[in-house]
Design an enzyme around this catalytic site. Structure first.
Site, PDB file in Angstrom:
ATOM      1  N   SER A  66      29.802  80.393  37.497  1.00 19.38           N
ATOM      2  CA  SER A  66      31.032  79.701  37.104  1.00 19.38           C
ATOM      3  C   SER A  66      31.715  80.419  35.947  1.00 19.38           C
ATOM      4  O   SER A  66      32.927  80.325  35.772  1.00 19.38           O
ATOM      5  CB  SER A  66      30.715  78.252  36.704  1.00 19.38           C
ATOM      6  OG  SER A  66      29.975  78.208  35.499  1.00 19.38           O
ATOM      7  N   SER A  69      33.828  83.583  37.705  1.00 18.35           N
ATOM      8  CA  SER A  69      34.633  83.402  38.928  1.00 18.35           C
ATOM      9  C   SER A  69      35.987  82.820  38.544  1.00 18.35           C
ATOM     10  O   SER A  69      36.330  81.696  38.919  1.00 18.35           O
ATOM     11  CB  SER A  69      33.910  82.481  39.915  1.00 18.35           C
ATOM     12  OG  SER A  69      32.624  82.967  40.194  1.00 18.35           O
ATOM     13  N   CYS A 104      40.053  76.741  30.841  1.00 16.64           N
ATOM     14  CA  CYS A 104      38.838  77.447  30.413  1.00 16.64           C
ATOM     15  C   CYS A 104      39.011  77.753  28.929  1.00 16.64           C
ATOM     16  O   CYS A 104      39.857  78.560  28.556  1.00 16.64           O
ATOM     17  CB  CYS A 104      38.619  78.736  31.186  1.00 16.64           C
ATOM     18  SG  CYS A 104      37.220  79.706  30.544  1.00 16.64           S
ATOM     19  N   LYS A 277      33.014  67.594  33.588  1.00 14.77           N
ATOM     20  CA  LYS A 277      31.732  68.225  33.322  1.00 14.77           C
ATOM     21  C   LYS A 277      30.690  67.136  33.064  1.00 14.77           C
ATOM     22  O   LYS A 277      31.023  66.015  32.673  1.00 14.77           O
ATOM     23  CB  LYS A 277      31.807  69.135  32.087  1.00 14.77           C
ATOM     24  CG  LYS A 277      32.864  70.228  32.164  1.00 14.77           C
ATOM     25  CD  LYS A 277      32.652  71.164  33.335  1.00 14.77           C
ATOM     26  CE  LYS A 277      33.622  72.331  33.295  1.00 14.77           C
ATOM     27  NZ  LYS A 277      33.596  73.090  34.565  1.00 14.77           N
ATOM     28  N   MET A 317      30.701  75.971  27.748  1.00 13.16           N
ATOM     29  CA  MET A 317      32.113  76.135  28.064  1.00 13.16           C
ATOM     30  C   MET A 317      32.929  75.780  26.818  1.00 13.16           C
ATOM     31  O   MET A 317      32.609  74.830  26.102  1.00 13.16           O
ATOM     32  CB  MET A 317      32.523  75.212  29.210  1.00 13.16           C
ATOM     33  CG  MET A 317      31.692  75.386  30.478  1.00 13.16           C
ATOM     34  SD  MET A 317      30.077  74.557  30.409  1.00 13.16           S
ATOM     35  CE  MET A 317      30.545  72.901  30.894  1.00 13.16           C
ATOM     36  N   GLY A 318      33.986  76.540  26.558  1.00 15.02           N
ATOM     37  CA  GLY A 318      34.789  76.297  25.370  1.00 15.02           C
ATOM     38  C   GLY A 318      35.428  74.931  25.371  1.00 15.02           C
ATOM     39  O   GLY A 318      35.481  74.237  24.340  1.00 15.02           O
TER      40      GLY A 318
END
Length: 395
Positions: A66, A69, A104, A277, A317-318
């Site tokens: 992840s 991509s 993202c 998430k 993840m940020g």
């Protein structure tokens, strides 16, 4: 039978934080792909190498995770007082779709740097030496991100001494400010979509757990590690090789998505893999990070493990870090309680690759919690630039 030749599309391959992606200027895309739709999605899938039943991305630029991509489009901003519009596509590895439902946070770092590299920032705003403040409009979620990008001799300064756990080599520090990051752009949304700081989340076939469901940075469902049978010290290999565990997390994610109003039916979750998430948290414990480095309990305020696109993330993840920092700043959430409770403006949390510090400014207005901004440091670097090639019938 004749086959179409490959076409050449100007592109830049960049690392941002603990992610990598293929960056495009909107004007460089083939005309059918300059607008949202099937052509653009097909192009990005072919660039990355998806869908790939081998889960290897051998025939594309993706890395079969992840974190790798991803495709990004930047253009001069359509919004007043912004430099660039930044649009992010999370490309599914094994299914034929691109998820545009969220941001993202890691690649937001690269968006600031790429904006300067690509000539999308007014040269008058770029100092010869110092810091360029790049004002980014995050088009997926309709939010502002401010990137403080170091500049040396009129160019982005990419090398430096800033170390980021999950990234092998040091680089230059870029400070990101996520302004008003709550509600994630959802119509009529709020920071806590259910209206509660903690809910009892019923997951069919699994059980009922306490959960904090927040939309800040990215919609996230937080649960206590011990409630679902974990320590909070797990690494990728402890979970990602076990389909039963991953299926269990997906059921939690779907239940959370339904409660948060992100989807109306469980089936919709199949085409919304990027959000929400799921993260599980615990009070500080000592553990060995994936690099082998020991993270001592005294170094962190809490531990967090998060899943992205159906797998445990190798770091954090940020956007999920924004959710962590925001939830930690609100007394009474599960994240805040795991960090020791009380008022907090910043937390340092442990993740599979090490630690990360994130700050957030939260306050109550008319009984509703709101966050004005979240702040964290990342780094970014151009890995390769030139052009990506895809068969002419790709889109």
């Amino acid at each position: 039978m004749t086959h179409p030749a490959q076409i050449r599309i100007p592109a830049t391959y960049m690392r941002g934080g603990t992610s990598k992606g293929v960056f495009f200027r909107l004007q460089d895309l083939p005309e059918p792909c300059q607008v949202p739709g099937e052509a653009r999605d097909k192009l990005f899938m072919r660039v990355i190498g998806s869908p790939d039943p081998y889960a290897a991305h051998i025939d594309g630029m993706g890395g079969a995770t992840s974190s790798t991509s991803k495709c990004v489009i930047l253009s001069k901003s359509s919004q007043p007082d912004h430099d660039v519009d930044y649009l992010y596509g999370q490309v599914s590895i094994d299914k034929p779709f691109v998820d545009w439902s969220g941001n993202c946070g890691n690649l937001s770092t690269s968006a600031g740097a790429f904006a300067i590299h690509a000539g999308l920032v007014d040269p008058a705003r770029i100092p010869e030496n110092g810091t360029c403040v790049v004002r980014i409009w995050q088009a997926n979620i309709q939010k502002t991100i401010i990137a403080h990008v170091p500049v040396s001799n009129g160019q982005v300064q990419e090398t430096g001494d800033f170390e980021l756990d999950g990234v092998t080599f040091p680089a230059a520090e870029i400070v990101l400010e996520f302004l008003d990051p709550s509600d994630d752009g959802e119509e009529g949304g709020s920071m806590f979509p259910t209206g509660n700081l903690v809910d009892e989340l019923e997951v069919p076939g699994i059980g009922t757990f306490q959960a904090t469901m927040i939309s800040a940075g990215i919609p996230t469902v937080f649960v206590n590690a011990e409630d679902i049978g974990y320590q909070g010290t797990e690494l990728r290999e402890d979970i990602n090789g076990d389909p039963a565990q991953l299926a269990r997390f997906e059921k939690i994610r779907v239940a959370g998505a339904l409660r948060m109003g992100l989807i109306k039916t469980a089936e919709e979750a199949l085409t919304r893999q990027h959000t929400p998430k799921v993260a599980f948290i615990s009070k500080p414990k000592s553990y060995n990070a994936s690099s082998g480095k020991t993270i001592e309990a005294g170094e962190v305020d809490l531990l967090v493990r998060a899943l992205s696109m159906g797998k445990l993330h190798h770091a954090m993840m940020g956007t999920c870090a924004v959710a962590i920092g925001t939830a930690a700043a609100v007394p009474g959430t599960l994240v805040n309680l795991a960090a020791g409770g009380g008022d907090r403006e910043a937390v340092r949390f442990g993740h599979p690759s090490g630690t990360l510090r994130v700050g957030a400014e939260a306050r109550q207005v008319d009984g509703q919690w709101t966050v004005t901004k979240a702040i964290m440091s990342r780094s970014a670097r151009v890995l390769m630039e030139g052009a990506v090639r895809v068969p002419g019938d790709s889109f």
